[in-house]
Design an enzyme around this catalytic site. Structure first.
Site, PDB file in Angstrom:
ATOM      1  N   ARG A   1     -46.547 -56.323 -32.943  1.00 21.70           N
ATOM      2  CA  ARG A   1     -47.009 -56.577 -34.308  1.00 21.70           C
ATOM      3  C   ARG A   1     -47.983 -57.763 -34.318  1.00 21.70           C
ATOM      4  NH1 ARG A   1     -42.539 -56.779 -38.875  1.00 21.70           N
ATOM      5  NH2 ARG A   1     -44.402 -56.576 -40.165  1.00 21.70           N
TER       6      ARG A   1
ATOM      7  N   CYS B   1     -42.900 -65.047 -40.018  1.00 21.27           N
ATOM      8  CA  CYS B   1     -42.525 -63.737 -39.474  1.00 21.27           C
ATOM      9  C   CYS B   1     -43.172 -62.675 -40.344  1.00 21.27           C
ATOM     10  CB  CYS B   1     -41.000 -63.601 -39.427  1.00 21.27           C
ATOM     11  SG  CYS B   1     -40.204 -63.738 -41.051  1.00 21.27           S
TER      12      CYS B   1
END
Length: 275
Positions: free
Chosen positions: A173, A231
């Site tokens: 990611r 995050c």
């Protein structure tokens, strides 16, 4: 910050007893209540992360903005918390979601610990679970926030420029190869990638402070430095905040995280393995 299953068991037979919160949540199973009902640490109250530990606004605020103190206080009173309580939080995913409750309540002045190793540590110790739902009498706790450091979206950008921002998501990611949820793939320019899953051992316990510190220093951050963490939506960033605190760093939580950043088209995005 941490408590072992043995120490928790000792506290549970003392007076006053600790308040125990079950914070089971995960992206693919956000409602942890069925698992809680099937079996939880005796006396534990279920906490709904999406409903009680986050606010919900515009996409530009991110998926899990920090809740206002009034909402958190109302939830804490539903959980039966009083001002002099010791609170223990746990989950079944390496403390990834329990750390969100820890961060919010520590920031609000609550005496709180994370059960190191979570539910698995409790069951591995041979201790029982109970089923059903615990509904405590209402608490009276009064919360005021501001004890832990946080970063705004602009401050996160500046930390990236200084090389003091850590993206704690999975590497794919970070690199922008996949993005299952948010509108753009990649990372905040200048951010280093250190997935917070690397801060725990196979049994779900946090690694030792020395090991975590060495991992961060190897990535190029000086021992004890102030550093921002983010995050996907601000949940597992709280786990990284806890790990960095254990290791002697001075972390700042960018709670909006990638879900906020990627919803602002004017914010630049970096892709690939380099910051």
């Amino acid at each position: 910050m941490l408590i072992t299953a043995d120490d928790l068991a000792d506290l549970m037979v003392s007076q006053p007893r600790p308040r125990i919160l079950d914070v089971r949540w995960r992206l693919d199973r956000p409602d942890g209540r069925p698992a809680y009902v099937d079996g939880h640490i005796p006396g534990a109250v279920y906490v709904d992360l999406d409903a009680e530990l986050a606010e919900h606004g515009a996409p530009t605020d991110g998926r899990h903005p920090l809740p206002p103190v009034e909402k958190l206080q109302a939830a804490a009173r539903r959980w039966g918390l009083h001002g002099d309580d010791t609170v223990v939080v746990y989950d079944d995913l390496g403390s990834m979601s329990a750390a969100r409750a820890w961060w919010l309540l520590a920031d609000a002045g609550v005496d709180i610990r994370i059960l190191d190793g979570g539910l698995q540590a409790w069951t591995r110790s041979g201790r029982p679970l109970e089923s059903g739902i615990v509904v405590p009498a209402a608490g009276s706790v009064v919360l005021t926030t501001g004890r832990l450091a946080r970063a705004s979206i602009d401050e996160a950008a500046a930390l990236g420029t200084e090389g003091l921002l850590i993206d704690v998501r999975a590497a794919e990611r970070y690199r922008g190869e996949v993005e299952p949820i948010d509108p753009r793939a990649g990372h905040i320019p200048g951010a280093l990638n250190l997935p917070t899953t690397g801060n725990i051992a196979a049994d779900g316990r946090f690694l030792s402070p020395d090991v975590i510190r060495a991992r961060v220093v190897a990535a190029g951050i000086a021992p004890g430095a102030g550093v921002g963490v983010y995050c996907g939506s601000g949940v597992t960033a709280a786990h990284a905040f806890a790990a960095l605190s254990i290791a002697g760093f001075a972390p700042r939580l960018y709670a909006g995280s990638w879900s906020q950043w990627s919803n602002h088209p004017d914010r630049p995005v970096a892709v690939g393995a380099a910051p």
